[in-house]
Design a protein around this motif. Structure first.
Motif: not given
Length: 189
Positions: A138-139, A142, A128-129, A134-136, A131-132
């Motif tokens: 990615k954000d 971007e 989960k960390q 990775k999302q950060r 993924e979090t």
């Protein structure tokens, strides 16, 4: 005639005496024959008694051999009973030890299952960390890409600085996940 009478009477007396002696001889012959038969019977009885005595001696030696064998077998039986008792004690001891080992094994297995569950939970948390993160990332990428377009090359330097800070965290989280997986699956083998 007196002489002739005397001779005739002597003759008659001798004939009578001869006849009585013949009867005595016949009686003696019968008695001798009877004694011979008795002697043969006695001899056969003595032979039978001697044979019985030799058979008795042979049976006596066989009996002594069997008594020795019986004493030997009784000692062997006693020894085997002692060995059997010792073996039974060893079997009971081994059964007790096996029981203890089985209890330990089940405790270890339940402990291993608990550790695996904990590791799965930790892996889940780390995933989960990740993924979090990775999302950060990615954000951030971007967001940096939008800034880069607007700022040109100056945005590229900030991206390097920002990602430079984030990549070690991502790498450390990934290494932790790999280590946890390795630890869990190594125990299963």
């Amino acid at each position: 005639m007196d002489i002739a009478n005397g001779a005739v009477s002597k003759m008659e007396a001798l004939e009578r005496d001869n006849a009585s002696k013949k009867d005595e001889i016949q009686d003696l012959r019968k008695e001798i024959e009877s004694l011979r038969r008795e002697a043969e019977e006695l001899e056969s009885e003595v032979n039978a008694a001697e044979e019985a005595g030799s058979e008795a001696a042979a049976l006596s030696s066989v009996l002594e051999d069997q008594e020795r064998t019986l004493v030997f077998l009784e000692r062997e039986t006693k020894t085997l009973k002692q060995l059997n008792a010792e073996c039974e004690m060893k079997v009971r001891d081994l059964e007790r030890r096996i029981g203890v080992l089985e209890v330990r094994k089940s405790e270890e297995q339940s402990k291993r299952v608990r550790v695996e569950e904990e590791m799965r939970e930790k892996v889940g948390e780390k995933e989960k960390q990740i993924e979090t993160l990775k999302q950060r990332i990615k954000d951030l990428e971007e967001g940096k890409a939008v800034e880069r377009i607007g700022n040109g090359e100056r945005g590229n330097e900030e991206e390097k600085k920002g990602l430079g800070f984030m990549w070690p965290l991502v790498a450390a989280g990934g290494a932790a996940v790999v280590a946890v997986f390795y630890f869990c699956f190594r125990k299963l083998r």
